[in-house]
Every structure is written in structure tokens, then in C-alpha cells.
Design an enzyme around this catalytic site. Structure first.
Site, PDB file in Angstrom:
ATOM      1  N   CYS A   2      38.711  37.964  37.764  1.00 32.67           N
ATOM      2  CA  CYS A   2      38.704  36.641  36.816  1.00 32.67           C
ATOM      3  C   CYS A   2      38.168  35.555  37.430  1.00 32.67           C
ATOM      4  CB  CYS A   2      40.013  36.729  36.396  1.00 32.67           C
ATOM      5  SG  CYS A   2      40.964  38.192  35.775  1.00 32.67           S
ATOM      6  N   LEU A  46      38.826  38.815  33.093  1.00 32.25           N
ATOM      7  CA  LEU A  46      38.258  40.075  32.959  1.00 32.25           C
ATOM      8  C   LEU A  46      39.144  41.377  32.957  1.00 32.25           C
ATOM      9  CD1 LEU A  46      35.350  41.738  32.548  1.00 32.25           C
ATOM     10  CD2 LEU A  46      35.285  41.540  35.165  1.00 32.25           C
ATOM     11  N   ASN A  69      43.023  36.378  40.714  1.00 30.62           N
ATOM     12  CA  ASN A  69      41.656  36.941  40.557  1.00 30.62           C
ATOM     13  C   ASN A  69      41.346  37.938  41.627  1.00 30.62           C
ATOM     14  OD1 ASN A  69      38.975  37.282  40.408  1.00 30.62           O
ATOM     15  ND2 ASN A  69      38.516  35.660  42.004  1.00 30.62           N
ATOM     16  N   GLU A  71      42.045  42.289  42.616  1.00 30.86           N
ATOM     17  CA  GLU A  71      42.887  43.489  42.406  1.00 30.86           C
ATOM     18  C   GLU A  71      43.628  43.840  43.661  1.00 30.86           C
ATOM     19  OE1 GLU A  71      42.837  45.202  39.603  1.00 30.86           O
ATOM     20  OE2 GLU A  71      40.680  44.456  38.689  1.00 30.86           O
ATOM     21  N   SER A 356      30.582  49.859  45.894  1.00 32.11           N
ATOM     22  CA  SER A 356      29.645  49.658  46.695  1.00 32.11           C
ATOM     23  C   SER A 356      29.710  50.039  48.191  1.00 32.11           C
ATOM     24  CB  SER A 356      29.258  48.120  46.693  1.00 32.11           C
ATOM     25  OG  SER A 356      30.097  47.334  47.489  1.00 32.11           O
ATOM     26  N   GLY A 357      28.761  50.043  48.835  1.00 34.01           N
ATOM     27  CA  GLY A 357      28.941  50.478  50.157  1.00 34.01           C
ATOM     28  C   GLY A 357      28.823  49.213  51.244  1.00 34.01           C
TER      29      GLY A 357
END
Length: 613
Positions: A2, A46, A69, A71, A356-357
Site C-alpha cells: 500500500c 492494495l 505498507n 507483507e 521475482s528473482g
């Protein structure tokens, strides 16, 4: 994932709406704010986990208010522990877990979180603000503080609205060296970044503000890995598998970026083994030598993923260049931000979360510059006078890289060479490039307990990964309301990699040795038997051809005179060298182009919303 905002300045509600609207792309699902005593807290959401509006923010938990904001990937495990301690929860979100953990563990709660985060908790009883930024700086946090005046946001332009701000010319000088503004500075004198791995406390009663470092790389290597290579490979496989698994949880569609390289292929391989019909995404360039999409397709076919290829063309890239400043706010010159924006724009049509890597090159010695620097470092055992004579011989070669080596070995110290090398080595067009090189974490070079390769890895993790890669990915994905998660940037993986001997990561000329051996358990080695290719745009070609007029119009003598810290005549000569094919100056030209566009944006905003002195 977010955008957060907060202030002790009591702005008119219309101003707060403007500040939140400025970053609405970070969270289009809900936007709101509350006045709580001396503090206003705002949030653009989001929705990723617990899509119900009960998890909208600012969120209340007992006497605490929070905006968050990011996780917390281990929130379910933490929730079980906290429930056993008597805490009760009204939502299925990780946001509530943050506040309960703060009540239980105080400021040390951050040590219990595995995730990417920037959050602020307001205690309505004590009128204290407590906040933190994740260990590796994946989520941004900007703030300004002067006495009782404290304001923070995910995007610095939100803070600028309603304030008089001035451009920080030293920060701009650092930008011209590194390609981004290194923390804790920002592009404005009045605004700073909270450093990665730091927390803060602000007392609304007294205006007292303090920061604290809660995490750091183990630069002294107190814990060295003692196991044999095969055991390290097994241990790392378990770590990465768990890092992928905990990032696959979401209440929205999820996919994986698949460039065709080692890192993203490993993440995609582990994800596709444990989950069905994983969606993968890659980007395609028309220009020969820049396109790896054919390799990504072969890997996707082997892994049996639902693969999507997105083409990057000059026309759409130019459109994104024009809107670049809206999302990045500060000058930012990693040209791969443009394909990142394009990839995010089209990926969002299919998923809301993407893995992503990112992080593999820094921790496992993947960049080609590590091999180059490891060889060149041997020359620094020679006296400077002898190195200069060697440089005279090497510089005769017409090869571009040979000329760079010649420039590099003439530096008096190896640490200054690496800093210069990251930005392109040649800085005669700057009035004083040494100012830009004086950034935090340069002291890693004085460490006696680490090898040269370990120093490079740690330095890049603390600087390039934080300031460049994380900025590129966060702004590039959030521009289109897409969340990016990086399993190889799990702090446990980073810490484990730091304990490994160099030979486990780089041996017999093989870089990322241990990651490759893990990957080859999932996909045949011949799929990756090719030179490493970066995620870059063909700028050198474009600047001399399709974008030639664009460059010459935006970097004329009159435009260059507006840029602080550069030598106008040398800069213009440098541009002409590139156009004539004499020297590849694409990196430097891109830095100048990005800055002139940013300066133009600042003047436009100054007229309508805030002032730039």
C-alpha cells in the site's frame, strides 16, 4: 502492499486528500484517513490478504492505530503464538498481528517479522509514534521532522504538498555518481529516508525523535558455515523453498517473473513444483543482443507454466519515460526501470502479486563485475606508478572495456575504484565527483575479517540492492498496483549466504555456483549454458538513432546550464562523443536526461502545489 501517510501538522482535509491522491496508484482499493489527537494517519490500500473492508486502514487494535505498507510473510505463525499468549484478533490480516506483536514485544517486535514493510503505530495513550522499515529496504519510508512537526509517507512528493522544499544539491551529486540518491538523504533538504533495518520513535508531547538500527549483516562472520558443500546445498534448498512457499500466500491472483536467468528460473521452478498452473511473465526486446525471451520460453515449457511474453518497443518506452517522475519522485537512473514499468503494466492484467528473482546476484556473487574486480584487485598490489604505466599500455586498445580498466587501475585505492565502476568510471563531466562517493557503508572496505568478494557482496547488498534494485522494483510495480515479492531477499537467505565460503559461491570461474547446482535439480543445465545478460534497454543504440533528437533537444547547452554540479562544456562534449560513436556514454546521458525531466516536473509542481526554492 500500500501507501502510508501521517503527520502531526493539522492540514486542511482537502490537503490530506491531495496527499493521498498523489500516491493513489499504490493502493486503489481503499483510501482514507483519521485525525487522532495530534496525529493524522492516512492509507491507500492494495488489498492482498483479507480483502474484507474490516482490514482497511488506519486500523485500530485496542489503544493502537496503525498504517502499514508491505507483507509479513510469517504472520500466521506469529498469530498462533500471540493467540496462545491471550491476544484476540478480529481480522485475517497481517496488520493486526503487527500491533499485537508491538504490545507483546515492544520495539523488538521487528525482530519477529519476516517480510517487507514500512509501518507506523500510534499509541493514543502515550501519544508516541513507533515505526520501522524492513531489514533490506524493500519498502520506502520518507519523513521530515522539526520539533513537533513530523510527517511521513511512502512517496516524498506527498510530503512536499503544502510545504516549501529545496533541492539538495549534494544529494544530486551523489545521484550522478550512483544513479540514485543514497539513504538517508533524499532529493530535498527537508526530507530524509528512514534507513533500511532501522526503527524510530517520535514523542508527540516533546518532539523527541530517535532512530535505532535493529538489524545488520554479520560483517565479522561470527557464525561461519562449517558444513561440506553438499550439506550447504541441502540447507540452502530448504531455506529458499520455504522463502518461496510463504510468499505464495495471497487472496488475489499470483504469478512469477521469469527472465530466463538463474535466479528467476529457480524461483519459478520451486513455485511450479509445489503449485499448479503457475503464471510466468517475461519481456521481449526487438533489438538483437538484449532479448532473452526465447530462453525464458524454453524454461517455461520445461516447467510447464502458463507463460506470457511482453514486448518492449521504443514508442511505449518513450511514453513511460515521460511519466517516469510521477512514480519515482526522485531522480533515478537505472534504465531497466522502463522495462520494469512496462512488464508491470502488462503483468497486472493477469495477477496482483508477482514473485521475482531479485537478490541472488548480490548474495551469491552473480554480477560479472565480481569476476572482473577479483582479477583487477591483484593489480592493486603493485605500486601506483607501475599501475599507471600498465594503464598507458592498456588504454591504447580501442576496446571500451580495456579503456575502463586503464582508468580504474589509476585510482589510488581499490574501494574508490569499485564505487566509480558502479557508475561508469568516467566523471570528468562532474565538477566534484568525490563528494558523491562519500556515502554510508564505505567502511566495509576496512574490514580485516572478510575477503574481497565478501566485501563486494556486503557493499552491494547495503547500497545497490537497497538504493537501486528495491527502488526500481517497488516504484515500477506499484505504479500499476502490482505487488512484487523476492524470495531470495528473505533475510534468512541473505544471512546464510554471508556465512558461506567464497568457493561455495564462486569457483572454477563459475559464479552463483551453489544456486546453479540447486536449480539443476529442477531444470537441465544446458538451458542456462549462455553468457549472463542484464535486464537492460538498448539505450546506446536508441540514443544514436530513434531517440537522437529527443536527447539533443533535452540536453542542449541551455538545458545543461540548469543542472547543478556538472561541467556544461564537458557534458555536451561527452554527448557528442556518444553520437559520433567515439565512446559509449549511454549511462551518463541517461542520468542527465532523467534529471532534466525530474527538474522540469519540480518546476511544474512548484507552480501548482508546492514551492522549490
Amino acid at each position: 502492499m500500500c501507501g502510508i501517510y501521517g503527520s502531526t501538522v493539522r492540514y486542511d482535509d482537502n490537503i490530506i486528500f491531495q496527499k493521498l491522491a498523489r500516491a493513489d496508484f499504490r493502493g486503489p482499493d481503499y483510501s482514507g484517513f483519521e485525525h487522532n489527537g495530534p496525529v493524522t494517519l492516512g492509507h491507500n490500500r492494495l488489498a492482498i490478504v483479507d480483502l474484507d473492508h474490516r482490514s482497511d486502514q488506519p486500523l485500530t487494535y485496542k489503544h493502537l492505530k496503525v498504517v502499514f505498507n508491505g507483507e509479513i510473510y510469517n504472520y500466521k505463525t506469529l498469530k498462533i503464538k500471540l493467540t496462545a499468549l491471550g491476544y484476540r484478533f478480529q481480522t485475517d490480516s497481517d496488520t493486526e498481528v503487527i500491533t499485537a506483536a508491538y504490545l507483546e514485544y515492544g520495539e523488538n517486535c521487528v525482530n519477529h517479522f519476516n517480510g517487507m514493510f514500512a509501518f507506523v503505530i500510534f499509541d493514543t495513550r502515550t501519544l508516541q509514534l513507533f515505526g520501522a522499515r524492513d531489514r533490506l529496504g524493500k519498502k520506502p519510508f520518507y519523513y521530515t521532522q522539526n520539533g513537533l512537526d513530523f510527517e511521513f509517507a511512502s512517496q516524498p512528493s506527498q510530503i512536499c504538498i503544502g510545504r516549501n522544499v529545496t533541492i539538495n544539491e549534494q544529494a544530486i551529486n551523489e545521484y550522478f555518481v550512483w544513479g540514485y540518491v543514497p539513504e538517508p538523504k533524499s532529493a530535498w533538504n527537508e526530507i530524509q529516508k528512514l534507513e533500511a533495518g532501522h526503527s524510530f520513535c517520535f514523542d508527540c508531547n516533546t518532539g523527541s525523535f530517535r532512530t535505532r538500527k535493529y538489524w545488520e549483516l554479520d560483517l565479522n562472520h561470527a557464525e561461519r558455515y562449517e558444513g561440506v558443500y553438499q550439506q550447504a546445498q541441502a540447507d540452502l534448498t530448504r531455506l529458499i523453498t520455504n522463502a518461496v512457499d510463504i510468499r505464495m500466500h495471497a487472496d488475489v491472483p499470483l504469478g512469477v517473473y521469469l527472465s530466463g536467468g538463474i535466479d528467476s528460473s529457480l524461483v519459478a521452478a520451486i513455485a511450479s513444483k509445489n503449485y499448479n498452473n503457475v503464471k510466468t511473465f517475461c519481456i521481449k526486446f526487438r533489438e538483437k543482443g538484449f532479448d532473452e525471451s526465447v530462453f525464458a520460453q524454453k524454461i517455461a515449457d520445461h516447467l510447464k507454466t502458463d507463460h506470457h511474453t511482453i514486448e518492449c518497443n521504443k514508442e511505449e518506452g518513450l511514453e513511460l519515460i515521460e511519466s517516469f517522475g510521477r512514480y519515482y519522485d526522485e531522480p533515478f537512473a537505472d534504465s531497466s526501470a522502463i522495462p520494469s514499468l512496462l512488464l508491470s503494466k502488462h503483468t497486472k492484467k493477469h495477477v496482483t502479486v508477482v514473485l521475482s528473482g531479485d537478490g541472488g546476484d548480490e548474495s551469491f556473487l552473480g554480477y560479472s563485475r565480481y569476476k572482473w574486480f577479483n582479477m583487477v584487485n591483484q593489480l592493486f598490489k603493485c605500486p601506483l606508478a607501475l599501475r599507471k604505466r600498465i594503464a598507458d599500455i592498456i588504454s591504447i586498445s580501442p576496446n571500451y572495456r580495456h579503456k575502463l580498466i586503464a582508468m580504474g587501475i589509476c585510482n589510488p585505492e581499490v574501494k574508490s575504484l569499485y564505487g566509480l565502476m558502479l557508475g561508469g568510471l568516467e566523471y570528468s563531466w562532474l565538477e566534484n565527483p568525490n563528494i558523491g562517493l562519500q556515502v554510508p557503508f564505505m567502511d566495509i572496505w576496512s574490514s580485516k575479517s572478510t575477503s574481497m568478494l565478501q566485501k563486494l557482496s556486503a557493499f552491494d547488498t547495503k547500497t545497490y540492492l537497497n538504493g537501486d534494485i528495491n527502488t526500481k522494483v517497488d516504484r515500477g510495480t506499484m505504479a500499476f498496483s502490482l505487488e512484487a515479492r523476492a524470495p531470495l531477499m528473505d533475510y534468512r537467505v541473505i544471512a546464510f549466504a554471508q556465512t558461506l565460503p567464497d568457493s561455495y559461491k564462486f569457483k572454477y570461474g563459475i559464479q552463483k555456483r551453489i544456486l546453479k547446482d540447486i536449480l539443476y535439480q529442477y531444470a537441465p543445465a544446458q538451458l542456462f549454458d549462455r553468457p549472463k545478460s542484464g535486464f537492460t534497454m538498448p539505450l546506446s543504440h536508441w540514443f544514436k538513432n530513434e531517440l537522437r533528437d529527443h536527447v539533443m533537444d533535452h540536453l542542449s547547452i541551455s538545458e545543461l546550464k540548469n543542472i547543478p554540479g556538472i561541467n556544461v562544456q564537458k557534458s555536451f562534449a561527452m554527448i557528442n562523443d556518444h553520437m559520433s560513436g567515439k565512446w559509449n556514454r549511454a549511462t551518463q546521458i541517461w542520468k542527465l536526461l532523467v534529471y532534466t525531466q525530474w527538474l522540469k516536473d519540480q518546476r511544474s509542481k512548484a507552480i501548482s502545489t508546492y514551492q522549490v526554492a
